[in-house]
Motif scaffolding. Structure first.
Motif, short mmCIF file in Angstrom:
data_model
loop_
_atom_site.label_atom_id
_atom_site.label_comp_id
_atom_site.label_asym_id
_atom_site.label_seq_id
_atom_site.Cartn_x
_atom_site.Cartn_y
_atom_site.Cartn_z
N LYS A 96 -0.29 2.22 -1.31
CA LYS A 96 0.44 2.93 -0.06
C LYS A 96 0.98 1.91 0.72
CE LYS A 96 -2.31 7.49 -0.20
NZ LYS A 96 -2.93 8.10 0.45
N GLU A 97 -0.07 0.73 0.94
CA GLU A 97 0.40 -0.42 1.96
C GLU A 97 1.50 -0.79 1.19
OE1 GLU A 97 -2.91 -2.69 2.44
OE2 GLU A 97 -3.95 -1.04 3.74
N ARG A 98 1.50 -1.23 0.06
CA ARG A 98 2.70 -2.03 -0.53
C ARG A 98 3.65 -1.11 -0.90
NH1 ARG A 98 1.08 -6.78 -2.86
NH2 ARG A 98 3.19 -7.37 -2.68
N HIS A 99 3.74 0.26 -0.67
CA HIS A 99 4.89 0.99 -1.28
C HIS A 99 6.32 0.77 -0.50
CE1 HIS A 99 7.29 4.94 -1.66
NE2 HIS A 99 6.73 4.69 -2.90
N TYR A 117 13.43 -3.49 -3.06
CA TYR A 117 14.09 -3.03 -4.18
C TYR A 117 15.42 -2.31 -3.91
CZ TYR A 117 9.29 -3.19 -6.37
OH TYR A 117 8.07 -3.69 -6.94
N LYS A 118 15.45 -1.71 -2.75
CA LYS A 118 16.66 -0.93 -2.41
C LYS A 118 17.75 -2.12 -1.92
CE LYS A 118 18.43 2.21 1.11
NZ LYS A 118 18.07 3.23 2.15
N LEU A 151 7.14 2.33 -8.14
CA LEU A 151 7.10 3.03 -6.84
C LEU A 151 6.11 4.33 -6.94
CD1 LEU A 151 10.35 2.38 -4.95
CD2 LEU A 151 8.06 1.35 -4.33
N ASP A 152 6.31 5.08 -8.13
CA ASP A 152 5.54 6.23 -8.56
C ASP A 152 3.84 5.90 -8.65
OD1 ASP A 152 7.54 7.89 -8.34
OD2 ASP A 152 7.84 7.66 -10.39
N ILE A 153 3.58 4.62 -8.78
CA ILE A 153 2.15 4.26 -9.13
C ILE A 153 1.48 4.74 -7.70
CG2 ILE A 153 0.41 2.32 -9.43
CD1 ILE A 153 2.58 1.13 -11.31
N ASP A 154 0.53 5.13 -7.93
CA ASP A 154 -0.30 5.52 -6.63
C ASP A 154 -1.82 5.17 -6.45
OD1 ASP A 154 -1.87 7.10 -8.56
OD2 ASP A 154 -1.57 9.00 -7.67
N GLY A 155 -2.25 4.16 -7.68
CA GLY A 155 -3.33 3.62 -7.51
C GLY A 155 -4.39 4.13 -8.41
N THR A 156 -4.29 5.33 -9.04
CA THR A 156 -5.27 5.89 -10.11
C THR A 156 -5.16 5.79 -11.46
OG1 THR A 156 -3.88 7.87 -9.88
CG2 THR A 156 -5.34 7.77 -8.06
N GLU A 157 -4.13 5.20 -11.88
CA GLU A 157 -3.73 5.02 -13.23
C GLU A 157 -4.52 3.86 -13.75
OE1 GLU A 157 -1.26 4.95 -10.85
OE2 GLU A 157 -0.21 6.84 -11.15
N ARG A 158 -4.71 2.68 -12.82
CA ARG A 158 -4.60 1.26 -13.52
C ARG A 158 -5.92 1.29 -14.17
NH1 ARG A 158 -5.38 -3.97 -9.73
NH2 ARG A 158 -5.87 -5.56 -11.32
N ARG A 159 -7.17 2.17 -13.74
CA ARG A 159 -8.67 1.96 -14.54
C ARG A 159 -8.32 2.44 -15.67
NH1 ARG A 159 -13.06 -0.95 -14.06
NH2 ARG A 159 -15.02 0.14 -14.94
#
Length: 209
Positions: A43-46, A53-54, A178-186
């Motif tokens: 969220k901090e990096r979003h 990117y824009k 940008l869709d990554i919310d931090g729950t997929e990595r593990r």
């Protein structure tokens, strides 16, 4: 079975179950903490990433509009320098925002766009050769210079089509990040570790064909 032994086994079994339960609960708790930390970090990096990117995409879109055919007007050296400056500045922001995956895609896009800007300069030089430096009295040379310029303009049309592809590729990659919310990595890491372990297990011993 002796009642005393049965009681001891029951106590041991209960203790083991309790330990296993505690370990499982501890792991779940730690994973929950890690997931929260990753989510907060994402969220901090979003927003910084979104802004970077824009801005990078906007440079690409501006160049695409500049290459619209017909009606294309040759660039000036100052304009080409400004385009490169804008591209480099926005590219630095993308590199700092990360992650590595987007910088790999963005680098390939940047190289393509830099080549397009160089081609704009080539079109400008070919036009000068045709209109200013080639005498009309020499019909063959004049026609060759005209054809060289037209060929370069046609190539610029192809570059614009490639630029649209670059915009779509970078935009799609940026959107996925940008869709990554931090729950997929593990989950991905565990899958990757299992895959690596399986590949190592299935690898034939050294010397076997």
């Amino acid at each position: 079975m002796d009642a005393g032994i049965a009681a001891v086994l029951g106590a041991v079994t209960g203790s083991i179950s309790g330990v296993i339960g505690s370990i499982a609960a501890g792991r779940a708790q730690r994973e929950g903490v890690r997931m929260t930390v990753r989510s907060d970090h994402a969220k901090e990096r979003h927003q910084p990433r979104r802004d970077a990117y824009k801005a990078y995409l906007q440079v690409l879109l501006d160049l695409e509009a500049r290459l619209v055919m017909p009606g294309y007007e040759d660039s000036t050296p100052a304009e080409e320098m400004q385009l490169r400056s804008d591209l480099d500045a926005r590219w630095i922001d993308v590199v700092l925002a990360g992650p590595e995956a987007i910088t790999i895609v963005g680098s390939a896009v940047r190289d393509s766009v830099d080549y397009m800007i160089a081609h704009m300069g080539e079109c400008r030089r070919l036009l000068k050769t045709w209109v200013e430096d080639t005498p009309e009295e020499d019909e063959d040379e004049f026609e060759a210079a005209r054809q060289a310029y037209e060929d370069a303009i046609n190539e610029a049309r192809e570059f614009r089509s490639q630029l649209v592809d670059c915009i779509n590729i970078f935009g799609g990659s940026a959107s996925r990040i940008l869709d990554i919310d931090g729950t997929e990595r593990r989950r991905f890491s565990r899958w990757r570790m299992r895959r690596k372990k399986r590949a190592t297990t299935e690898r034939p011993p050294s010397g076997e064909s």
